[in-house]
Write an enzyme that holds these catalytic residues in place. Structure first.
Site, PDB file in Angstrom:
ATOM      1  N   ARG A  30     -10.217   0.486   8.207  1.00  0.00           N
ATOM      2  CA  ARG A  30      -9.719  -0.834   8.570  1.00  0.00           C
ATOM      3  C   ARG A  30     -10.726  -1.645   9.366  1.00  0.00           C
ATOM      4  O   ARG A  30     -10.441  -2.777   9.745  1.00  0.00           O
ATOM      5  CB  ARG A  30      -8.493  -0.618   9.453  1.00  0.00           C
ATOM      6  CG  ARG A  30      -7.240  -1.267   8.952  1.00  0.00           C
ATOM      7  CD  ARG A  30      -6.153  -0.875   9.932  1.00  0.00           C
ATOM      8  NE  ARG A  30      -4.991  -1.656   9.734  1.00  0.00           N
ATOM      9  CZ  ARG A  30      -3.935  -1.239   9.034  1.00  0.00           C
ATOM     10  NH1 ARG A  30      -3.936  -0.061   8.453  1.00  0.00           N
ATOM     11  NH2 ARG A  30      -2.896  -2.012   8.933  1.00  0.00           N
ATOM     12  N   ARG A  72      11.849  -6.483   5.548  1.00  0.00           N
ATOM     13  CA  ARG A  72      11.845  -5.060   5.904  1.00  0.00           C
ATOM     14  C   ARG A  72      12.231  -4.868   7.367  1.00  0.00           C
ATOM     15  O   ARG A  72      12.909  -3.904   7.714  1.00  0.00           O
ATOM     16  CB  ARG A  72      10.453  -4.462   5.652  1.00  0.00           C
ATOM     17  CG  ARG A  72      10.409  -2.975   5.990  1.00  0.00           C
ATOM     18  CD  ARG A  72       9.062  -2.362   5.746  1.00  0.00           C
ATOM     19  NE  ARG A  72       8.024  -3.032   6.503  1.00  0.00           N
ATOM     20  CZ  ARG A  72       6.733  -2.826   6.333  1.00  0.00           C
ATOM     21  NH1 ARG A  72       6.321  -1.976   5.423  1.00  0.00           N
ATOM     22  NH2 ARG A  72       5.855  -3.462   7.068  1.00  0.00           N
ATOM     23  N   ARG A  81      -1.136  -9.273  13.422  1.00  0.00           N
ATOM     24  CA  ARG A  81      -1.671  -8.328  12.424  1.00  0.00           C
ATOM     25  C   ARG A  81      -2.597  -9.070  11.455  1.00  0.00           C
ATOM     26  O   ARG A  81      -3.629  -8.538  11.047  1.00  0.00           O
ATOM     27  CB  ARG A  81      -0.528  -7.638  11.663  1.00  0.00           C
ATOM     28  CG  ARG A  81       0.132  -6.526  12.495  1.00  0.00           C
ATOM     29  CD  ARG A  81       1.554  -6.259  12.069  1.00  0.00           C
ATOM     30  NE  ARG A  81       1.675  -5.481  10.851  1.00  0.00           N
ATOM     31  CZ  ARG A  81       2.856  -5.267  10.229  1.00  0.00           C
ATOM     32  NH1 ARG A  81       3.970  -5.786  10.736  1.00  0.00           N
ATOM     33  NH2 ARG A  81       2.914  -4.541   9.143  1.00  0.00           N
ATOM     34  N   ARG A  90      10.593  -0.842  12.599  1.00  0.00           N
ATOM     35  CA  ARG A  90       9.192  -0.945  13.013  1.00  0.00           C
ATOM     36  C   ARG A  90       9.036  -2.075  14.013  1.00  0.00           C
ATOM     37  O   ARG A  90       9.353  -3.220  13.724  1.00  0.00           O
ATOM     38  CB  ARG A  90       8.297  -1.191  11.779  1.00  0.00           C
ATOM     39  CG  ARG A  90       7.800   0.100  11.167  1.00  0.00           C
ATOM     40  CD  ARG A  90       6.939  -0.142   9.960  1.00  0.00           C
ATOM     41  NE  ARG A  90       5.699  -0.857  10.254  1.00  0.00           N
ATOM     42  CZ  ARG A  90       4.681  -0.907   9.414  1.00  0.00           C
ATOM     43  NH1 ARG A  90       4.739  -0.294   8.241  1.00  0.00           N
ATOM     44  NH2 ARG A  90       3.594  -1.571   9.738  1.00  0.00           N
ATOM     45  N   LYS A 127       0.836  -1.209   0.000  1.00  0.00           N
ATOM     46  CA  LYS A 127       0.000   0.000   0.000  1.00  0.00           C
ATOM     47  C   LYS A 127       0.870   1.258   0.000  1.00  0.00           C
ATOM     48  O   LYS A 127       0.659   2.180  -0.788  1.00  0.00           O
ATOM     49  CB  LYS A 127      -0.932   0.019   1.230  1.00  0.00           C
ATOM     50  CG  LYS A 127      -1.853  -1.198   1.339  1.00  0.00           C
ATOM     51  CD  LYS A 127      -2.800  -1.110   2.526  1.00  0.00           C
ATOM     52  CE  LYS A 127      -2.154  -1.202   3.890  1.00  0.00           C
ATOM     53  NZ  LYS A 127      -1.510  -2.511   4.181  1.00  0.00           N
TER      54      LYS A 127
HETATM   55  P1  AP5 Z   1       4.663  -1.659   1.927  1.00  0.00           P
HETATM   56  O1  AP5 Z   1       4.515  -0.804   0.725  1.00  0.00           O
HETATM   57  O2  AP5 Z   1       5.246  -1.092   3.135  1.00  0.00           O
HETATM   58  O3  AP5 Z   1       3.283  -2.367   2.250  1.00  0.00           O
HETATM   59  P2  AP5 Z   1       2.091  -1.871   3.156  1.00  0.00           P
HETATM   60  O4  AP5 Z   1       0.858  -2.523   2.628  1.00  0.00           O
HETATM   61  O5  AP5 Z   1       2.112  -0.401   3.277  1.00  0.00           O
HETATM   62  O6  AP5 Z   1       2.534  -2.595   4.497  1.00  0.00           O
HETATM   63  P3  AP5 Z   1       2.448  -2.105   6.000  1.00  0.00           P
HETATM   64  O7  AP5 Z   1       3.327  -2.988   6.783  1.00  0.00           O
HETATM   65  O8  AP5 Z   1       2.647  -0.633   6.095  1.00  0.00           O
HETATM   66  O9  AP5 Z   1       0.946  -2.467   6.256  1.00  0.00           O
HETATM   67  P4  AP5 Z   1       0.122  -2.420   7.549  1.00  0.00           P
HETATM   68  O10 AP5 Z   1      -1.253  -2.324   7.031  1.00  0.00           O
HETATM   69  O11 AP5 Z   1       0.409  -3.559   8.458  1.00  0.00           O
HETATM   70  O12 AP5 Z   1       0.702  -1.147   8.311  1.00  0.00           O
HETATM   71  P5  AP5 Z   1       0.142   0.302   8.584  1.00  0.00           P
HETATM   72  O13 AP5 Z   1       1.288   1.191   8.664  1.00  0.00           O
HETATM   73  O14 AP5 Z   1      -0.993   0.650   7.708  1.00  0.00           O
HETATM   74  O15 AP5 Z   1       5.495  -2.957   1.463  1.00  0.00           O
HETATM   75  C1  AP5 Z   1       5.894  -3.925   2.401  1.00  0.00           C
HETATM   76  C2  AP5 Z   1       7.329  -4.372   2.068  1.00  0.00           C
HETATM   77  O16 AP5 Z   1       7.329  -5.046   0.822  1.00  0.00           O
HETATM   78  C3  AP5 Z   1       8.299  -3.191   1.899  1.00  0.00           C
HETATM   79  O17 AP5 Z   1       9.549  -3.550   2.403  1.00  0.00           O
HETATM   80  C4  AP5 Z   1       8.366  -2.983   0.385  1.00  0.00           C
HETATM   81  O18 AP5 Z   1       9.583  -2.456  -0.023  1.00  0.00           O
HETATM   82  C5  AP5 Z   1       8.143  -4.387  -0.133  1.00  0.00           C
HETATM   83  N1  AP5 Z   1       7.422  -4.418  -1.411  1.00  0.00           N
HETATM   84  C6  AP5 Z   1       6.364  -3.638  -1.769  1.00  0.00           C
HETATM   85  N2  AP5 Z   1       5.933  -3.952  -3.003  1.00  0.00           N
HETATM   86  C7  AP5 Z   1       6.741  -4.967  -3.438  1.00  0.00           C
HETATM   87  C8  AP5 Z   1       6.790  -5.720  -4.643  1.00  0.00           C
HETATM   88  N3  AP5 Z   1       5.924  -5.519  -5.650  1.00  0.00           N
HETATM   89  N4  AP5 Z   1       7.724  -6.683  -4.743  1.00  0.00           N
HETATM   90  C9  AP5 Z   1       8.595  -6.915  -3.728  1.00  0.00           C
HETATM   91  N5  AP5 Z   1       8.617  -6.218  -2.556  1.00  0.00           N
HETATM   92  C10 AP5 Z   1       7.679  -5.257  -2.424  1.00  0.00           C
HETATM   93  O19 AP5 Z   1      -0.450   0.119  10.063  1.00  0.00           O
HETATM   94  C11 AP5 Z   1       0.388  -0.212  11.128  1.00  0.00           C
HETATM   95  C12 AP5 Z   1      -0.408  -0.348  12.398  1.00  0.00           C
HETATM   96  O20 AP5 Z   1      -1.006   0.919  12.724  1.00  0.00           O
HETATM   97  C13 AP5 Z   1      -1.587  -1.321  12.338  1.00  0.00           C
HETATM   98  O21 AP5 Z   1      -1.190  -2.651  12.628  1.00  0.00           O
HETATM   99  C14 AP5 Z   1      -2.488  -0.756  13.420  1.00  0.00           C
HETATM  100  O22 AP5 Z   1      -2.007  -1.100  14.687  1.00  0.00           O
HETATM  101  C15 AP5 Z   1      -2.297   0.736  13.278  1.00  0.00           C
HETATM  102  N6  AP5 Z   1      -3.286   1.319  12.357  1.00  0.00           N
HETATM  103  C16 AP5 Z   1      -3.043   1.886  11.142  1.00  0.00           C
HETATM  104  N7  AP5 Z   1      -4.170   2.288  10.565  1.00  0.00           N
HETATM  105  C17 AP5 Z   1      -5.169   1.963  11.432  1.00  0.00           C
HETATM  106  C18 AP5 Z   1      -6.576   2.099  11.380  1.00  0.00           C
HETATM  107  N8  AP5 Z   1      -7.200   2.641  10.321  1.00  0.00           N
HETATM  108  N9  AP5 Z   1      -7.286   1.658  12.443  1.00  0.00           N
HETATM  109  C19 AP5 Z   1      -6.678   1.115  13.515  1.00  0.00           C
HETATM  110  N10 AP5 Z   1      -5.359   0.944  13.621  1.00  0.00           N
HETATM  111  C20 AP5 Z   1      -4.605   1.374  12.581  1.00  0.00           C
HETATM  112 MG    MG Z   2       2.221   0.946   4.880  1.00  0.00          MG
END
Ligand code: AP5
Ligand code: MG
Length: 192
Positions: free
Chosen positions: A89, A128, A145, A134, A14
């Site tokens: 979410r 990562r 998660r 993180r 994402k």
């Molecule tokens: P990346 O682009 O970072 O993927 P992502 O989907 O953004 O992954 P996240 O880990 O950020 O998702 P998440 O939903 O768990 O975390 P968030 O920050 O939203 O890619 C992942 C890895 O793969 C990277 O190293 C990248 O380089 C690699 N990659 C990407 N594309 C690739 C490809 N095509 N090929 C190979 N490699 C690739 O949320 C974190 C926490 O915050 C949650 O767990 C929760 O506790 C809280 N939170 C956030 N939003 C909410 C909400 N709305 N409500 C409640 N809690 C929330």
């Molecule tokens: Mg992200």
């Protein structure tokens, strides 16, 4: 105006794809995960409240997150369009976003949903985790998660499916290939 949600399980890409999408379509971008990590790093009241939950892979409360989103929308009222990453979410958050869109006279154009098998997601996040700093990029938190995703976030897909605005995209491939498919989808939404 173009308002898009980028949706997908942890590690789906994402954030990676959002960097390209916001650039190409000139969108105002918010990742609730990024905002919450900044709050934790700064040791704010919100940051302290959510730190333990997030580090272990749980979700922050709907109240905290929707307050962040409403403030963001209000502070960017001159926006050309929004790109939401990691929000909504829960179904509750999706309902609140609908109310906010009504309140601020916005229209949701579509939900781009990245689909990636779990083994690959785990691989990406563990890789990562070696450098990201993180606290939730470890195997225990990653597993939790996914539990949270399955129980609370997956139902959001049905919510948008019923509204006919869900657009699944294969999230396996090179970053460029995936981006091309996303653009094709966004262009078709935008022009319809
Ligand atoms: P990346 O682009 O970072 O993927 P992502 O989907 O953004 O992954 P996240 O880990 O950020 O998702 P998440 O939903 O768990 O975390 P968030 O920050 O939203 O890619 C992942 C890895 O793969 C990277 O190293 C990248 O380089 C690699 N990659 C990407 N594309 C690739 C490809 N095509 N090929 C190979 N490699 C690739 O949320 C974190 C926490 O915050 C949650 O767990 C929760 O506790 C809280 N939170 C956030 N939003 C909410 C909400 N709305 N409500 C409640 N809690 C929330
Ligand atoms: Mg992200």
């Amino acid at each position: 105006m173009l308002n898009i949600i980028i949706f997908g399980p942890p590690g789906a890409g994402k954030g990676t794809q959002s960097e390209h999408i916001k650039e190409k379509y000139n969108l105002t971008y918010i990742s609730t995960g990024q905002v919450l990590r900044a709050e934790m790093a700064a040791g704010t009241e919100i940051g302290l409240k959510v730190k333990d939950i997030i580090d272990h892979g749980g979700l922050a409360s709907d109240e905290i997150v929707t307050e962040i989103i409403e403030k963001f929308i209000v502070n960017h009222s001159d926006s050309n369009g929004f790109l939401f990453d990691g929000f909504p979410r829960t179904v509750k958050q999706a309902e609140i976003l609908e109310d906010l869109f009504k309140k601020y006279n916005l229209k949701l154009n579509g939900v781009v949903s990245l689909e990636v098998p779990e083994e690959l997601l785990i691989e990406r996040m563990l890789e990562r985790g070696k450098t990201s700093g993180r606290a939730d990029d470890n195997i225990e938190s990653i597993h939790y998660r996914f539990v949270e995703y399955d129980n609370k976030t997956k139902p959001v897909l049905d919510f948008y499916q019923h509204k006919n605005c869900l657009h699944p995209i294969n999230g396996v491939g090179t970053i460029e290939e995936i981006f091309d498919n996303i653009c094709e989808t966004i262009d078709s939404i935008h022009n319809s």
